[in-house]
Design an enzyme around this catalytic site. Structure first.
Site, PDB file in Angstrom:
ATOM      1  N   SER A   9       0.859  -1.187   0.000  1.00 54.73           N
ATOM      2  CA  SER A   9       0.000   0.000   0.000  1.00 54.73           C
ATOM      3  C   SER A   9       0.893   1.234   0.000  1.00 54.73           C
ATOM      4  O   SER A   9       1.496   1.584   1.020  1.00 54.73           O
ATOM      5  CB  SER A   9      -0.899   0.003   1.236  1.00 54.73           C
ATOM      6  N   HIS A  34      -0.203  -0.950  -4.876  1.00 55.67           N
ATOM      7  CA  HIS A  34      -1.580  -0.572  -4.544  1.00 55.67           C
ATOM      8  C   HIS A  34      -1.638   0.913  -4.194  1.00 55.67           C
ATOM      9  O   HIS A  34      -0.938   1.371  -3.291  1.00 55.67           O
ATOM     10  CB  HIS A  34      -2.060  -1.411  -3.358  1.00 55.67           C
ATOM     11  N   ASP A  36      -4.120   4.148  -3.216  1.00 58.08           N
ATOM     12  CA  ASP A  36      -5.413   4.614  -2.716  1.00 58.08           C
ATOM     13  C   ASP A  36      -5.665   6.058  -3.125  1.00 58.08           C
ATOM     14  O   ASP A  36      -4.849   6.942  -2.841  1.00 58.08           O
ATOM     15  CB  ASP A  36      -5.457   4.524  -1.190  1.00 58.08           C
ATOM     16  N   MET A  38      -8.364   9.043  -2.501  1.00 60.53           N
ATOM     17  CA  MET A  38      -9.465   9.430  -1.608  1.00 60.53           C
ATOM     18  C   MET A  38      -9.847  10.881  -1.865  1.00 60.53           C
ATOM     19  O   MET A  38      -8.984  11.721  -2.126  1.00 60.53           O
ATOM     20  CB  MET A  38      -9.059   9.254  -0.151  1.00 60.53           C
ATOM     21  N   HIS A  67      -7.250   2.145  -6.226  1.00 57.42           N
ATOM     22  CA  HIS A  67      -8.434   1.930  -5.383  1.00 57.42           C
ATOM     23  C   HIS A  67      -9.136   3.275  -5.245  1.00 57.42           C
ATOM     24  O   HIS A  67      -8.683   4.144  -4.505  1.00 57.42           O
ATOM     25  CB  HIS A  67      -7.977   1.377  -4.024  1.00 57.42           C
ATOM     26  N   MET A  69     -11.495   5.386  -3.805  1.00 60.61           N
ATOM     27  CA  MET A  69     -12.393   5.658  -2.680  1.00 60.61           C
ATOM     28  C   MET A  69     -12.962   7.061  -2.865  1.00 60.61           C
ATOM     29  O   MET A  69     -12.696   7.983  -2.086  1.00 60.61           O
ATOM     30  CB  MET A  69     -11.643   5.521  -1.355  1.00 60.61           C
ATOM     31  N   MET A 138     -12.673  -5.070   2.279  1.00 61.29           N
ATOM     32  CA  MET A 138     -12.074  -4.165   3.261  1.00 61.29           C
ATOM     33  C   MET A 138     -12.266  -4.771   4.645  1.00 61.29           C
ATOM     34  O   MET A 138     -13.399  -5.044   5.063  1.00 61.29           O
ATOM     35  CB  MET A 138     -12.729  -2.785   3.189  1.00 61.29           C
ATOM     36  N   ASP A 174      -7.850  -6.029   2.333  1.00 62.88           N
ATOM     37  CA  ASP A 174      -7.143  -4.767   2.583  1.00 62.88           C
ATOM     38  C   ASP A 174      -7.563  -4.226   3.940  1.00 62.88           C
ATOM     39  O   ASP A 174      -8.746  -3.983   4.177  1.00 62.88           O
ATOM     40  CB  ASP A 174      -7.497  -3.763   1.481  1.00 62.88           C
TER      41      ASP A 174
END
Length: 223
Positions: A9, A34, A36, A38, A67, A69, A138, A174
């Site tokens: 991550s 990976h 993220d 957001m 990912h 979000m 998650m 995750d």
């Protein structure tokens, strides 16, 4: 036993020395980077952005996932696909037309991903499963690193393992994924593990030693 997919991550990486971090993670045998994204709306915090994604994408030949979000991910999946994402995860709760968004991803030649929160019932996403390449469970509430693993999510994982007999998706997890959780979950059918501070970052050992250990098939299950 199926080969584990270990996915650092990058939100947990040292951004003051990102080039070195990526090179070391790459050499260590990471399978998927990976990332993220957001927006401060779907989750109550801000994460990495498109420029961070591009920086990491340009520094590795390994697979890179994103990912999302964020609200209305369908507005952005083509942008990330064109920027080099190999796998794109969306949260169906954030998208009015998740099936159409997954179709957009596939039309770009990318792998589709669906992420489900701890409070999301499998029944609400079951109709999407024929369209999903990677299903990421998650195991913490999304938005922050350093949380505690939510054990009640294990029942959902077991149910998804059964559904995997019908649908060809890979199960990923995750959130607070420790070496002990990797040992346990890999034995029941989980393929991929997003690695944060519970297993990889901020440890005394170097990345190569940690990843080599995590990939061992004979890791003892901690009960």
């Amino acid at each position: 036993m199926t080969k584990k997919l270990l996915c650092p991550s990058m939100m947990c990486a040292d951004f003051s020395n990102l080039q070195k971090e990526i090179e070391e993670l790459d050499r260590a045998g990471s399978d998927i980077f990976h990332i993220d994204i957001m927006d401060g709306e779907f989750v109550p915090s801000f994460g990495m952005g498109l420029q961070d994604f591009k920086e990491i994408r340009n520094k590795t030949q390994k697979l890179v996932d994103v990912h999302l979000m964020i609200m209305n991910p369908g507005n952005y999946v083509e942008l990330f696909a064109d920027s080099g994402a190999d796998i794109i995860y969306i949260h169906p709760e954030a998208d009015k037309h998740p099936a159409r968004t997954l179709d957009k991803i596939r039309k770009k030649g990318k792998k589709t991903g669906v992420a489900i929160n701890p409070g999301t019932a499998i029944s609400t996403i079951k109709e999407l499963l024929p369209l999903v390449d990677y299903l990421m469970v998650m195991t913490v509430n999304p938005g922050f690193s350093g949380q505690t693993y939510l054990d009640y999510v294990d029942d959902k994982i077991i149910e998804l393992v059964q559904l995997k007999k019908k649908y060809p998706f890979e199960i990923m997890v995750d959130g607070a994924i420790s070496p002990e959780k990797i040992a346990k979950l890999s034995k029941i059918g989980v393929r991929g593990f997003v690695l944060g501070t519970s297993a990889l970052f901020g440890k005394k050992e170097d990345y190569a030693k940690i990843i080599k250990h995590l990939k061992q098939e004979d890791m003892e299950e901690v009960r």
